[in-house]
Motif scaffolding. Structure first.
Motif, mmCIF file in Angstrom:
data_model
loop_
_atom_site.group_PDB
_atom_site.id
_atom_site.type_symbol
_atom_site.label_atom_id
_atom_site.label_comp_id
_atom_site.label_asym_id
_atom_site.label_seq_id
_atom_site.Cartn_x
_atom_site.Cartn_y
_atom_site.Cartn_z
ATOM 1 N N ILE A 126 0.836 -1.219 0.000
ATOM 2 C CA ILE A 126 0.000 0.000 0.000
ATOM 3 C C ILE A 126 0.866 1.262 0.000
ATOM 4 O O ILE A 126 2.087 1.174 0.131
ATOM 5 N N GLU A 127 0.223 2.416 -0.139
ATOM 6 C CA GLU A 127 0.913 3.702 0.010
ATOM 7 C C GLU A 127 0.877 4.077 1.486
ATOM 8 O O GLU A 127 -0.141 3.865 2.156
ATOM 9 N N THR A 139 -1.964 7.303 2.071
ATOM 10 C CA THR A 139 -3.405 7.052 1.927
ATOM 11 C C THR A 139 -3.815 5.697 2.497
ATOM 12 O O THR A 139 -4.996 5.454 2.724
ATOM 13 N N ASN A 160 -4.035 3.218 0.868
ATOM 14 C CA ASN A 160 -4.664 2.523 -0.256
ATOM 15 C C ASN A 160 -3.605 1.767 -1.053
ATOM 16 O O ASN A 160 -2.411 2.004 -0.918
ATOM 17 N N SER A 166 -0.920 0.367 -3.536
ATOM 18 C CA SER A 166 0.173 1.078 -4.192
ATOM 19 C C SER A 166 0.144 0.862 -5.706
ATOM 20 O O SER A 166 0.142 -0.271 -6.183
ATOM 21 N N LEU A 210 -9.481 -2.815 -6.342
ATOM 22 C CA LEU A 210 -8.981 -1.612 -5.676
ATOM 23 C C LEU A 210 -9.958 -1.200 -4.566
ATOM 24 O O LEU A 210 -10.980 -0.576 -4.843
ATOM 25 N N TYR A 222 -11.228 1.127 -1.693
ATOM 26 C CA TYR A 222 -11.014 2.497 -1.226
ATOM 27 C C TYR A 222 -11.100 2.463 0.280
ATOM 28 O O TYR A 222 -12.188 2.396 0.850
ATOM 29 N N SER A 269 -8.864 6.530 -4.277
ATOM 30 C CA SER A 269 -7.426 6.508 -4.520
ATOM 31 C C SER A 269 -7.032 7.702 -5.376
ATOM 32 O O SER A 269 -7.610 7.916 -6.440
ATOM 33 N N ASP A 312 -4.648 7.873 -7.180
ATOM 34 C CA ASP A 312 -4.051 7.322 -8.404
ATOM 35 C C ASP A 312 -5.075 6.643 -9.302
ATOM 36 O O ASP A 312 -4.694 5.911 -10.221
ATOM 37 N N LEU A 313 -6.349 6.879 -9.082
ATOM 38 C CA LEU A 313 -7.375 6.143 -9.828
ATOM 39 C C LEU A 313 -7.182 6.221 -11.351
ATOM 40 O O LEU A 313 -7.248 5.199 -12.043
ATOM 41 N N GLU A 318 -13.710 -1.696 -8.498
ATOM 42 C CA GLU A 318 -13.632 -0.775 -7.367
ATOM 43 C C GLU A 318 -14.366 -1.389 -6.178
ATOM 44 O O GLU A 318 -15.542 -1.713 -6.280
ATOM 45 N N TYR A 335 -14.216 11.145 -6.523
ATOM 46 C CA TYR A 335 -12.900 11.301 -7.130
ATOM 47 C C TYR A 335 -13.059 12.337 -8.230
ATOM 48 O O TYR A 335 -13.899 12.150 -9.125
#
Ligand code: PLP
Length: 346
Positions: free
Chosen positions: A99-100, A103, A105, A107, A124, A126, A132, A134-135, A147, A157
């Protein structure tokens, strides 16, 4: 005790449930269809299929994409085991991404490295109510993107609600989610192929051929509650944002990491990252009558026995993240008590 999470049930919900019980149509008699229509219009997709859980919604979506044995599906390490289960039910191979740190979320960078010939989908989630950042880049990977909006109904977003960007999206209405039906879920998609296949597999009855099908349908009892809850979604989100704003201010001078600013955040969870050991922190708050939790029980790479060193960000977050009570029914006074107690515990 101030609970970590609780559903927002109002007087009108009791009336609505009473009416369904009086009607004697408990399984499916129109309300499920209404709920599907309301949710797909809210998010902006062509089709919706209500299910009996978020997990079954995810399972059916994978089957709708024809995912089966030999296929690979990428999902993040920092999410509940439901997502892993859905991949396993489909017989596919789970490929876990880190993950990041900011966030929490999935990576994008680590996901890119894990795309191979057999990659058939990316799930993905959320996390905690925030889309995210980066979506767009996830969509550019050109792998079907599912999602997972189980925690982020109503989050946006770039101004549009999440759940309408990928090939499909799933929602959960478990007791403590953004809105609830007790247990329940939904698939949203604009793909007629996914819709038709999931619609065929969701029920076993009245089929001319035989294949393995499921009993994943939602009931009208659940849909009635869902419709009533969905009507109040805007006030739910407003209240969540109010509390988050209050916490942001209260903790602005503390040496902890706060949720990163995001205008589309609905604050399903208010997750902070602290430097003191989290177990001790949880115990101290418990003694003050406040329930806090790690936001994810156990990361998926740990369940699967994968090398912890390959998931440094998840490990770091797992050791430092704490989820504070936040829900529409939380009073100003309770939020104040929580803020004071957290600051003392730090
Ligand atoms: C809750 C949740 C699910 C599973 O939903 P259920 O309705 O409990 O099956 C899946 N993904 C995420 C991110 C969740 O939070």
């Amino acid at each position: 005790m101030i609970e970590h999470s609780r559903p927002t049930i109002e007087k009108s919900d009791f009336e609505i449930l009473k009416n369904v019980l009086h009607s004697s149509h408990l399984s499916e008699n129109g309300l499920v269809g209404n709920f599907e229509t309301k949710l797909k219009n809210f998010i902006g997709t062509k089709f919706a299929i209500a299910t009996n859980s978020g997990t079954s919604a995810l399972h059916l979506t994978l089957l709708g994409l024809d995912i089966a044995k030999g296929d690979e599906v990428i999902l993040p390490s920092y999410v509940c085991s439901s997502v892993l289960n859905a991949v396993m039910y489909a017989g596919a191979k789970p490929v876990i991404s880190d993950i990041e740190l900011d966030t929490m979320n999935m990576s994008l960078g680590d996901t890119r490295k894990k795309i191979f010939r057999k990659t058939r989908a990316i799930i993905l989630p959320y996390m905690f109510g925030s889309g995210s950042p980066d979506l767009d880049k996830f969509l550019e990977l050109n792998i079907p993107l599912i999602e997972d909006c189980a925690q982020s109904l109503g989050a946006t977003y770039k101004g549009s609600p999440v759940g309408g960007f990928g090939i499909a999206s799933i929602f959960s209405f478990y007791a403590t989610k953004v809105i609830t039906t007790g247990q329940g879920g939904m698939i949203l998609t604009s793909s007629s192929k996914i819709f038709n296949k999931a619609k065929d597999l969701i029920e076993y009855d009245k089929r001319s051929d035989y294949r393995i099908r499921y009993n994943y349908k939602m009931t009208d009892i659940e849909a009635a509650l869902g419709l009533a809850q969905l009507k109040r979604i805007n006030s739910f989100i407003t209240r969540r944002r109010e509390i988050a704003l209050y916490y942001n201010k209260a903790f602005s001078k503390c040496n902890i990491l706060l949720p990163i600013p995001d205008r589309g955040h609905i604050y399903y969870r208010y997750v902070i990252r602290i430097k003191t050991p989290i177990n001790k922190f949880i115990q101290v708050l418990k003694r003050k009558g406040i329930e806090t939790k790690p936001p994810v029980y156990k990361p998926l790479h740990r369940y699967l026995g994968l090398d912890k060193k390959l998931f440094p960000n998840t490990e770091e977050v797992f050791k430092s993240a704490i989820s504070l009570p936040i829900y529409p029914a939380l009073t100003d006074n309770q939020a104040k008590l929580i803020a004071v107690a957290v600051k003392e515990a730090l």
